[in-house]
Motif scaffolding. Structure first.
Motif, PDB file in Angstrom:
ATOM      1  N   GLY A 110       7.564  84.854  91.036  1.00 22.34           N
ATOM      2  CA  GLY A 110       7.743  84.813  89.399  1.00 22.34           C
ATOM      3  C   GLY A 110       6.468  85.252  88.809  1.00 22.34           C
ATOM      4  O   GLY A 110       5.547  85.376  89.640  1.00 22.34           O
ATOM      5  N   GLY A 137       4.118  85.686  91.833  1.00 22.88           N
ATOM      6  CA  GLY A 137       4.807  86.722  92.959  1.00 22.88           C
ATOM      7  C   GLY A 137       4.337  88.006  92.547  1.00 22.88           C
ATOM      8  O   GLY A 137       4.931  89.035  93.175  1.00 22.88           O
ATOM      9  N   TYR A 138       3.568  88.342  91.788  1.00 24.88           N
ATOM     10  CA  TYR A 138       2.904  89.721  91.403  1.00 24.88           C
ATOM     11  C   TYR A 138       1.481  89.868  92.123  1.00 24.88           C
ATOM     12  O   TYR A 138       0.661  89.205  91.797  1.00 24.88           O
ATOM     13  CB  TYR A 138       2.875  89.868  89.832  1.00 24.88           C
ATOM     14  N   ARG A 167      13.114  92.401  98.279  1.00 26.66           N
ATOM     15  CA  ARG A 167      11.601  92.093  98.396  1.00 26.66           C
ATOM     16  C   ARG A 167      11.485  91.017  99.360  1.00 26.66           C
ATOM     17  O   ARG A 167      10.533  90.821 100.107  1.00 26.66           O
ATOM     18  CB  ARG A 167      10.759  92.234  97.036  1.00 26.66           C
ATOM     19  N   ASP A 192      12.657  81.060  87.524  1.00 23.79           N
ATOM     20  CA  ASP A 192      12.702  81.252  86.153  1.00 23.79           C
ATOM     21  C   ASP A 192      13.770  80.314  85.481  1.00 23.79           C
ATOM     22  O   ASP A 192      13.611  79.726  84.212  1.00 23.79           O
ATOM     23  CB  ASP A 192      13.206  82.533  85.851  1.00 23.79           C
ATOM     24  N   ARG A 215      24.837  87.602  82.475  1.00 23.41           N
ATOM     25  CA  ARG A 215      23.404  88.368  82.754  1.00 23.41           C
ATOM     26  C   ARG A 215      23.234  89.526  82.350  1.00 23.41           C
ATOM     27  O   ARG A 215      22.115  89.808  81.842  1.00 23.41           O
ATOM     28  CB  ARG A 215      23.163  88.324  84.223  1.00 23.41           C
TER      29      ARG A 215
HETATM   30  N1  UDP Z   1       9.413  89.004  90.822  1.00 26.75           N
HETATM   31  C1  UDP Z   1       8.011  88.666  91.350  1.00 26.75           C
HETATM   32  N2  UDP Z   1       7.186  89.698  92.219  1.00 26.75           N
HETATM   33  C2  UDP Z   1       7.844  91.103  92.024  1.00 26.75           C
HETATM   34  C3  UDP Z   1       9.013  91.228  91.378  1.00 26.75           C
HETATM   35  C4  UDP Z   1       9.842  90.253  90.843  1.00 26.75           C
HETATM   36  O1  UDP Z   1       7.830  87.538  91.616  1.00 26.75           O
HETATM   37  O2  UDP Z   1       6.960  91.947  92.619  1.00 26.75           O
HETATM   38  C5  UDP Z   1      10.101  87.983  90.516  1.00 26.75           C
HETATM   39  C6  UDP Z   1      10.549  87.943  88.850  1.00 26.75           C
HETATM   40  O3  UDP Z   1       9.676  87.471  88.232  1.00 26.75           O
HETATM   41  C7  UDP Z   1      11.846  86.910  89.111  1.00 26.75           C
HETATM   42  C8  UDP Z   1      12.309  87.311  90.587  1.00 26.75           C
HETATM   43  O4  UDP Z   1      11.316  87.637  91.291  1.00 26.75           O
HETATM   44  O5  UDP Z   1      11.543  85.723  88.952  1.00 26.75           O
HETATM   45  C9  UDP Z   1      13.591  88.241  90.490  1.00 26.75           C
HETATM   46  O6  UDP Z   1      14.657  87.629  89.719  1.00 26.75           O
HETATM   47  P1  UDP Z   1      15.999  88.322  89.737  1.00 26.75           P
HETATM   48  O7  UDP Z   1      16.780  87.405  88.912  1.00 26.75           O
HETATM   49  O8  UDP Z   1      15.990  89.895  89.660  1.00 26.75           O
HETATM   50  O9  UDP Z   1      16.595  88.088  91.593  1.00 26.75           O
HETATM   51  P2  UDP Z   1      17.553  88.785  92.334  1.00 26.75           P
HETATM   52  O10 UDP Z   1      18.706  88.947  91.371  1.00 26.75           O
HETATM   53  O11 UDP Z   1      16.824  89.790  92.696  1.00 26.75           O
HETATM   54  O12 UDP Z   1      17.809  88.015  93.391  1.00 26.75           O
END
Ligand code: UDP
Length: 249
Positions: A110, A137-138, A167, A192, A215
């Motif tokens: 996140g 997570g960045y 990822r 989130d 969404r």
């Molecule tokens: N995120 C992260 N690092 C990154 C890219 C994304 O921590 O380099 C986090 C982003 O902040 C969010 C989550 O990964 O909290 C992705 O959420 P999403 O709902 O898109 O998840 P998905 O549907 O891909 O499982």
């Protein structure tokens, strides 16, 4: 009915949330470095063209049913799964048990502050939850060794990774063992939601399998990713009528 089925080459374990929680906690305690995947429709679509990702899913200790699309296919094949197992639900159930049984948890993922806020919300709900650490997570590739070392030193046994898919699955496949955690789970955007930054679809929308529409309305930039949904239906249809060609590994 078998314990698991294969959907378009991806293994799906037919476990409900309660059983999955028991299994994950066993892994966490025994230190097996078990990777848990919450399998989504978009992930199955990605696995069609990315054999490495498909291998990660199929080698995971558990591959749980996270979306209505997969649940529908599983039920059509005779599975008696009552509900899907979402990342948010799994995090909540696991934290309830981790608090009661004193299993240290680590939250990775996140934007800045999100994992910390999610951990604080969970600690308030489940007093005594042993939070081994939190980290956004960045990060850059060169920070990974430090992150892994930090998790290892924290003595966490259960690792939640919210980096988005694929990822988080690839990250866990490569680094989980080195963190020393018994279990690691990719939880997408769960932090989130738990921290209150993103609202989940209302219960009625979820009940009718319309979370994806909710969404899409709130985050229109996701439309391109959601093209995976009709493509998934198409792939299932051609597979059903025996028109699909077997993918190589
Ligand atoms: N995120 C992260 N690092 C990154 C890219 C994304 O921590 O380099 C986090 C982003 O902040 C969010 C989550 O990964 O909290 C992705 O959420 P999403 O709902 O898109 O998840 P998905 O549907 O891909 O499982």
């Amino acid at each position: 009915m078998p314990d698991s089925i294969e959907i378009l080459g991806c293994r799906l374990d037919l476990l409900d949330a309660a059983t999955a929680t028991d299994r994950v906690l066993d892994f966490a305690r025994t230190g097996a470095a078990a990777q848990v995947v919450t399998l989504g429709t978009e992930m199955v679509v990605l696995a069609q063209r990315d054999a490495a990702f498909r291998d990660v899913v199929n080698h995971a200790a558990l591959s749980l049913c996270d979306t209505v699309g997969l649940l529908t296919v599983a039920r059509r094949r005779g599975a008696t799964l009552r509900e899907r197992v979402t990342g948010v639900e799994l995090v909540e159930r696991l934290c309830a048990r981790a608090a009661a049984e004193q299993v240290p948890v680590y939250f990775l993922g996140g934007a800045e502050g999100v994992a910390a806020d999610a951990a604080a919300v969970l600690e308030a709900r489940f007093p005594g939850l042993p939070i081994a650490g939190v980290r956004s997570g960045y990060f850059a590739q060169e920070d990974i060794a430090d992150i892994v070392a930090e998790i290892r030193t924290s003595a966490a046994q259960l690792l939640f990774v919210g980096l988005g898919s694929p990822r988080q699955e690839l990250w866990l496949a490569e680094h989980l063992r080195a963190t020393g955690c018994g279990a690691g789970i990719g939880v997408g955007g769960s932090f989130d939601v738990i921290s209150g930054r993103v609202r989940r679809a209302p219960a009625a929308w979820r009940r009718f399998g319309l979370e994806w529409l909710y969404r899409l309305i709130r985050e229109p930039r996701r439309w391109q990713r959601q093209l995976a949904l009709p493509y998934f239906v198409w792939l299932i249809t051609i597979e059903r009528f025996g028109l699909a060609t077997k993918k190589g590994t």
